[in-house]
Each structure stands twice: as C-alpha cells, then as structure tokens.
Design a protein around this motif. Structure first.
Motif, PDB file in Angstrom:
ATOM      1  N   LEU B 168       0.838  -1.200   0.000  1.00  0.00           N
ATOM      2  CA  LEU B 168       0.000   0.000   0.000  1.00  0.00           C
ATOM      3  C   LEU B 168       0.874   1.251   0.000  1.00  0.00           C
ATOM      4  CD1 LEU B 168      -2.985  -0.496   2.474  1.00  0.00           C
ATOM      5  CD2 LEU B 168      -3.081   0.514   0.188  1.00  0.00           C
ATOM      6  N   ASN B 169       1.858   1.262   0.874  1.00  0.00           N
ATOM      7  CA  ASN B 169       2.743   2.421   0.973  1.00  0.00           C
ATOM      8  C   ASN B 169       3.416   2.706  -0.360  1.00  0.00           C
ATOM      9  OD1 ASN B 169       3.795   1.567   4.352  1.00  0.00           O
ATOM     10  ND2 ASN B 169       1.987   2.627   3.618  1.00  0.00           N
ATOM     11  N   ARG B 170       3.930   1.650  -0.957  1.00  0.00           N
ATOM     12  CA  ARG B 170       4.585   1.794  -2.260  1.00  0.00           C
ATOM     13  C   ARG B 170       3.638   2.413  -3.280  1.00  0.00           C
ATOM     14  NH1 ARG B 170       7.029  -3.350  -1.595  1.00  0.00           N
ATOM     15  NH2 ARG B 170       5.158  -4.251  -2.526  1.00  0.00           N
ATOM     16  N   ASP B 171       2.433   1.861  -3.331  1.00  0.00           N
ATOM     17  CA  ASP B 171       1.479   2.335  -4.334  1.00  0.00           C
ATOM     18  C   ASP B 171       1.069   3.770  -4.077  1.00  0.00           C
ATOM     19  OD1 ASP B 171       1.735  -0.126  -5.415  1.00  0.00           O
ATOM     20  OD2 ASP B 171      -0.185  -0.915  -4.675  1.00  0.00           O
ATOM     21  N   LEU B 190      -7.005   3.136  -4.218  1.00  0.00           N
ATOM     22  CA  LEU B 190      -6.039   2.952  -3.128  1.00  0.00           C
ATOM     23  C   LEU B 190      -6.703   3.219  -1.778  1.00  0.00           C
ATOM     24  CD1 LEU B 190      -2.724   4.442  -4.541  1.00  0.00           C
ATOM     25  CD2 LEU B 190      -3.124   2.125  -3.714  1.00  0.00           C
ATOM     26  N   ALA B 191      -7.524   4.233  -1.749  1.00  0.00           N
ATOM     27  CA  ALA B 191      -8.217   4.553  -0.499  1.00  0.00           C
ATOM     28  C   ALA B 191      -9.090   3.373  -0.073  1.00  0.00           C
ATOM     29  CB  ALA B 191      -9.060   5.803  -0.675  1.00  0.00           C
ATOM     30  N   GLY B 231       3.754   9.883   8.509  1.00  0.00           N
ATOM     31  CA  GLY B 231       3.908  10.420   7.156  1.00  0.00           C
ATOM     32  C   GLY B 231       5.069   9.786   6.416  1.00  0.00           C
ATOM     33  N   ALA B 232       6.069   9.337   7.177  1.00  0.00           N
ATOM     34  CA  ALA B 232       7.226   8.722   6.544  1.00  0.00           C
ATOM     35  C   ALA B 232       6.829   7.538   5.671  1.00  0.00           C
ATOM     36  CB  ALA B 232       8.211   8.265   7.617  1.00  0.00           C
ATOM     37  N   ASN B 233       5.731   6.896   6.036  1.00  0.00           N
ATOM     38  CA  ASN B 233       5.274   5.754   5.252  1.00  0.00           C
ATOM     39  C   ASN B 233       4.809   6.145   3.855  1.00  0.00           C
ATOM     40  OD1 ASN B 233       5.667   3.835   7.221  1.00  0.00           O
ATOM     41  ND2 ASN B 233       3.650   4.217   8.160  1.00  0.00           N
TER      42      ASN B 233
END
Lengths: 255, 255
Positions: B168-171, B190-191, B231-233
DNA sequence: GCTTGACCTTGACGTTGCGTCAACCTTTAG
DNA sequence: CTAAAGGTTGACGCAACGTCAAGGTCAAGC
C-alpha cells in the motif's frame, strides 16, 4: 522531489532510538548519513531509515554490531548467521542454567550450616587448572578419575569431604607449629587419619583392594613438599616436610 | 613462625588465577596483600588465600566484584544476596529465551521467503516507543489493544500484514509521485484498499460493527500529515497530504 | 541586531574485569 | 657479570552507547 530527508533527531525518534546511537553507528561505519550538510549536520533519507530499521531489528535479536554489519552486507548468509547466533544464545542459556543450579546449591548448603565458604578448599582433584600437571604426575587418566569422582558427589558430600580435609590441614599445621616430631604419637595419629581420609577417594591405590598404599602415601607426601600448591595446605614447605616425614614413617610401620 | 607467605605468582597458581587478577583485586580493594615488601612486591598469607578462594567461588557463581565484596563484608546477608542473584540470573535466562524464540521466528520467516527485513516496518501499532503518544491521541487503551492484537498474531500473519502495508505504501508513493489527484480513480481505489487494510485490525472503529469508520479514516489521514513518523510511510508530508485528501474524499463519498 | 532556546557538532570519560603490552626494577642462578 | 625469571606501575582495549562539556547554527521574538 520529495523532502524525504530527516534531521538526526527525527529519524532517531522515528525509529525509536537516540541521536547518540546514530552518531555511534556513523562512527563505526554501520550507518552513514545519506547527506551531510555544509554545517556538518547529518541527514538521513528513506533508504537510511530502512537500513536503520533492520539494524535495530537485528540488535533486538541480540546480535553485535559487527555481526549486524556482516548480515546486512551479505544478505545471502543471513540465515546462517542467525542460526549461529541461536547456537550462541543457547550455550549462554545453558551456562546460566548451570550457574543457577550452583548458586542454589550454595544457598542450600549455607542454610544447612555447612560453611562451604569457610575453609581452605585446596586439594589435588577438585580444581581444573592443574589438569596437565596432575596428568603428568599421576598418569593420563588420574585427573579424569579424580574429577569424575568429585563431580559425582553431591554438594553436601563435597562439603563434608572438604571439611574433613580442612580439619586435617588445621591439625597438621598446629602439630608442626607446636614443634612435634614426625614420629610423635600425635603426628602418627594424624598420619592414620590422613590415610583414612585418602581411602575415601575412589580410584586411588589407597582405596583399591590390592593397591600399593604404602608407595602411594609415601609418594604423595613427597609431592606435598615438592609442589607448593599442595604444600600450601600444610603451612608451606616446612609444614609439608613434617607431613611427608610423618606419613613416610607411618607407611613404613603400618602399611 | 611458619613461612606461610607466598609471592603473587604463587597464590595465583595456587588458586587457579593470574597475578594480574590479584593486582586488580588489590587496586579495587577487594583483596589487599597481607604484606608488601620494601621492594613493592606483594605477599599473601593463608588468610588472604582463604579470602581469595571465596572470591573466586562467588565469581564462578556469576557475581560481580562489588557484590562479592558486599557478601564477604556482611556474611549474615550472604543468603539474601545469593537469592537476589538467582533472581537476576533467572530474568536473564528468560530474556535469552525470548531472544531465541524471536531469532527462530525470524529464521523461519526468511526461509519461507517472507522478507521480514525487506520493507518499511512502520505503522502505529507494532513499535512500543510511541506508547505515550498513541495513548494520548487514541485513548488510554488504544495502545494496549493494538499491541495485544499485534502480539496475538503469529510470525507469518505479521509478515503478511506488513507486506500488505508495504505494498500500500509503495502504491501510495507511486501515485503521489505520478502527479495523480486525490480524486482520481487510482487514488480512490487505493483509499478503498487502505480502508480494507485498516479493517483487518481488530479493535479500531474500522473493524468494529457500528464504528465511526468515516471519522476514524478521516482522522487517521490527518494524523499521517501531522505526524512525520506516520507520514514517513507515504513519502513525507506531501505524500501524506495526498493520502489524507484521497482518504477524506473516499470516506465522504463511500462510508 | 541581539537574545533566547532548540538542536547540531566533535571530543572524551565511564561502564566490567581483567588481558596484554610497555618500560623499568630485583632477585637468583650460572 | 649477565641472562633469565618474576615483580612493579601505568595505560590501552573491549561493547555499545549514556552522559556531560564546550561550542557552532538556526529560526523566532524583542
């Protein structure tokens, strides 16, 4: 371009560690900042963050920093490294188990009034550091015999044996200090007790059915004089000489 | 007078240790020589030898030098000290047991191809260092709930969950970097996946029967922006903002 | 423009129990 | 007389940072 670039305190908090740790990792080359600004400030990006995560994960598993570095550089051998680490952890655990058993044994002995910590605990069999020399003097398996016998005893039996030894040592020293001669009745009685005590150690000529008790006891006396580690039990060389002479006389007349 | 007085190397050998150790014990005041000759040479008598024996015995049991000193000074409390020591040894053993379990879990995961060490491992629940803040933001027992849920999972389930998160993070990052708008179909899909993923965490409104999913998801998005650790994710603040907006829109239209 | 405060930097010591040189006496045996 | 043992007092090294110390940098408020 994202602003995926944090100051040192940021990733420290982000990863759950301290800035000091990050500086340390930098100084040992484990994790270098992705960017160092003109003012010397360290900055880290996402790649550094990921690496930091891995470092901390491995650290929680108990690996040392060099081991962590190795795992991260050669990821193929990571499993091998981890398995080696498990082996080390297990051995540590066993060591702790042995220590726990020993301490509890000690506690039990002290509670029983057995003053394990009270007397001279020297003899030729219970300590491992003279293995080579014991083997050299008494034959290759003398040490192993003595040791296995000793280890076979329980804590109480060991304490008993040591106490009898300590009492003997005390009496020998007292007799020697008192100026008695090796042929005096007191010294000869001590020699008798000494031989009796020796006979309680299995595997020696003194306890074997047809053993050369006489030669054994005489030789042992000689060793007390020759080797200060044994002689120490009898007040040094003079005391050991007294014991040797008394034992030799006793052996000659009674064994 | 006997010559019960040995040079440093003698008792060292006698007790099975080294002269360096004896000098160390002298320097820390644990065992002072019974006599120091004019030339500075250290000499030890039988009393010192006995004390040394006790020191070494206690050392083998794993006690530190200060603890040994304490035991020897206050012999009455020896048992208490030893029992405290056993307690510490046990806790160490438990720590090792946990480490062993963790390492083996890690090995198993790596062997299964689950790259536990490969992806970003950040989320709000699996690391303990934000306990205070998680509690502050989400209520006193949110942390406990999240943590117990997490700990209840097996290693494989954890790895699965993390991989879904990482994907998910990547996308999200890719979508944000691609310049898509929060209302674009890609972002809205994505949401949807994000909410689905959140729903897999028990104890949150997203997974509770009548929970305020809408408020929860919107608030979570706000937190991604407000807190750089989350947020870093998503590639930093800009990415987090994108995620927040997409989630808010999705929540408004679908929840 | 200056002060304050927050955050950064580079040293450097402390921790645990000695092992291991290093540089320099003493004593003893040949 | 010399060489070999063995003694002495420093002092560094190890593991992984915690903890000052002294001092630069930077954004904000007066």
């Amino acid at each position: 371009m994202e602003e995926t670039d944090w100051a040192i305190h940021r990733i420290a908090a982000l990863a759950g560690t301290t800035s000091r740790t990050l500086r340390h990792y930098d100084s040992v080359g484990l994790l270098t900042p992705s960017r160092v600004a003109g003012n010397g400030y360290r900055h880290y990006d996402q790649a550094a963050l990921v690496r930091l995560q891995r470092i901390l994960l491995l650290r929680e598993l108990g690996l040392g920093l060099p081991a962590i570095a190795a795992v991260l550089e050669h990821q193929e051998s990571a499993v091998a490294a981890l398995e080696a680490h498990v082996g080390w952890l297990r051995s540590e655990q066993e060591r702790l188990a042995r220590q726990i058993a020993s301490v509890e044994e000690t506690i039990a002995s002290v509670l029983k009034g057995k003053n394990i910590m009270a007397e001279n605990m020297f003899d030729g069999f219970d300590h491992t550091q003279y293995r080579d020399e014991v083997e050299e003097r008494w034959g290759k398996d003398a040490y192993a015999r003595g040791d296995s016998w000793w280890r076979g005893l329980g804590a109480t039996a060991r304490a008993d044996w040591k106490e009898r030894q300590a009492a003997l040592n005390r009496d020998w020293i007292a007799a020697a200090a008192g100026g008695a001669s090796a042929s005096s009745p007191g010294a000869q009685e001590l020699a008798r007790r000494h031989v009796e005590w020796l006979a309680s150690i299995p595997g020696t000529p003194a306890s074997a059915p047809g053993g050369d008790v006489r030669g054994y006891v005489t030789g042992l006396g000689a060793m007390y004089v020759a080797d200060p580690r044994f002689g120490a039990n009898y007040g040094g060389e003079a005391g050991a000489t007294f014991v040797r002479d008394a034992l030799a006389l006793y052996a000659e007349q009674n064994l």
